[in-house]
Design an enzyme around this catalytic site. Structure first.
Site, PDB file in Angstrom:
ATOM      1  N   LEU A 101      -0.711  -9.774  -4.673  1.00  0.00           N
ATOM      2  CA  LEU A 101       0.366  -9.067  -5.367  1.00  0.00           C
ATOM      3  C   LEU A 101       0.693  -7.829  -4.539  1.00  0.00           C
ATOM      4  O   LEU A 101      -0.210  -7.220  -3.945  1.00  0.00           O
ATOM      5  CB  LEU A 101      -0.088  -8.631  -6.767  1.00  0.00           C
ATOM      6  CG  LEU A 101      -0.330  -9.736  -7.807  1.00  0.00           C
ATOM      7  CD1 LEU A 101      -0.894  -9.143  -9.098  1.00  0.00           C
ATOM      8  CD2 LEU A 101       0.951 -10.504  -8.105  1.00  0.00           C
ATOM      9  N   ASP A 102       1.966  -7.447  -4.512  1.00  0.00           N
ATOM     10  CA  ASP A 102       2.344  -6.228  -3.788  1.00  0.00           C
ATOM     11  C   ASP A 102       1.593  -5.035  -4.375  1.00  0.00           C
ATOM     12  O   ASP A 102       1.162  -5.073  -5.531  1.00  0.00           O
ATOM     13  CB  ASP A 102       3.847  -5.954  -3.949  1.00  0.00           C
ATOM     14  CG  ASP A 102       4.691  -7.051  -3.333  1.00  0.00           C
ATOM     15  OD1 ASP A 102       4.172  -7.785  -2.473  1.00  0.00           O
ATOM     16  OD2 ASP A 102       5.866  -7.170  -3.733  1.00  0.00           O
ATOM     17  N   ARG A 103       1.539  -3.969  -3.605  1.00  0.00           N
ATOM     18  CA  ARG A 103       0.810  -2.765  -4.058  1.00  0.00           C
ATOM     19  C   ARG A 103       1.310  -2.261  -5.415  1.00  0.00           C
ATOM     20  O   ARG A 103       0.538  -1.881  -6.281  1.00  0.00           O
ATOM     21  CB  ARG A 103       0.995  -1.654  -3.018  1.00  0.00           C
ATOM     22  CG  ARG A 103      -0.304  -1.251  -2.362  1.00  0.00           C
ATOM     23  CD  ARG A 103      -0.029  -0.420  -1.145  1.00  0.00           C
ATOM     24  NE  ARG A 103       0.148   0.982  -1.487  1.00  0.00           N
ATOM     25  CZ  ARG A 103      -0.855   1.792  -1.810  1.00  0.00           C
ATOM     26  NH1 ARG A 103      -2.071   1.345  -1.854  1.00  0.00           N
ATOM     27  NH2 ARG A 103      -0.621   3.050  -2.097  1.00  0.00           N
TER      28      ARG A 103
END
Ligand code: URA
Length: 233
Positions: A101-103
């Site tokens: 998942l993106d940050r």
């Protein structure tokens, strides 16, 4: 599985250093020294020794984390930013995240040391459905919703069909079964919207449910069995 993978799954060495350990002649299988990291072993049957000590396959572990924003999905961040591994206890540091998942994306992130399980969730051929809750910078127009659901061109390739459920003003849920990098943000950006919040709610049969943000739990037997079935949805 490859002897190298067996050794790293057993916690004897990292995936990278396991190759050198094997080539150094310290590992034997069924009484014979094996020098090839690619040597195939059967975890439940073959007797693997390292420096004359029997190595047993490590128990397979499956957990979920409710990932908060601001942490990186990686084992080690080169810029020393906070990683998802820091939210897990030390005895689970050998697990690998299932996809990423993106940050700034929150929500469901699975971890395991079972390569087959990870592959089933991440390989495009399994078409695992993923549901995300998201907020946009403005209300989604009906025609844009229809276009997104049918599939739009992203980096020269059409996205597969998806379903979108409008929840409230700028909030919606989207279910996709692809896993292209930053797919959701790119799909909406291409249609002229900015995703201001993104949270994964479901991967295949596994739902985030009421797990508090920043917390983790083991998957239930049913979640593991369903996930490993051939009908992953
Ligand atoms: N799609 C995105 O754009 N970001 C994520 O983190 C996951 C899916």
């Amino acid at each position: 599985m490859r002897l190298q993978v067996f050794l790293s799954n057993s916690g004897i060495a990292s995936r990278r250093s396991a190759g050198a350990t094997i080539r150094s002649g310290k590992v034997s299988v069924n009484g014979r020294v094996v020098l090839s990291p690619a040597f195939q072993v059967c975890a439940g049957k073959d007797r693997v020794f390292f420096n004359s000590r029997r190595i047993l396959p490590r128990k397979k572990i499956y957990i979920m984390l409710n990932k908060p924003g601001g942490v990186t999905t990686t084992k080690k961040d080169p810029f020393a930013r906070k990683t998802v591994m820091e939210l897990l206890p030390d005895n689970l540091s050998h697990l690998n995240p299932v996809g990423r998942l993106d940050r700034d994306t929150r929500g469901l992130l699975l971890f395991s040391n079972d390569g087959e399980f990870i592959n089933r969730f991440t390989h495009p051929s399994f078409n695992v459905e993923k549901t995300y809750a998201l907020r946009l910078d403005r209300r989604l127009a009906h025609r844009d919703r229809r276009a997104l659901e049918k599939g739009i061109y992203l980096e020269g390739r059409a996205t597969a069909g998806c379903s979108i459920v409008i929840k409230e003003k700028n909030g919606l849920e989207i279910t996709i079964h692809e896993g292209r990098k930053r797919q959701i943000k790119k799909m909406f950006a291409k249609s002229g919207y900015r995703v201001t919040e993104l949270k994964r709610l479901r991967q295949g049969h596994v739902h985030l449910g009421a797990l508090p943000e920043g917390k983790w739990r083991f998957l239930t037997k049913k979640e593991i069995d369903d996930a490993a079935g051939s009908d992953i949805k």
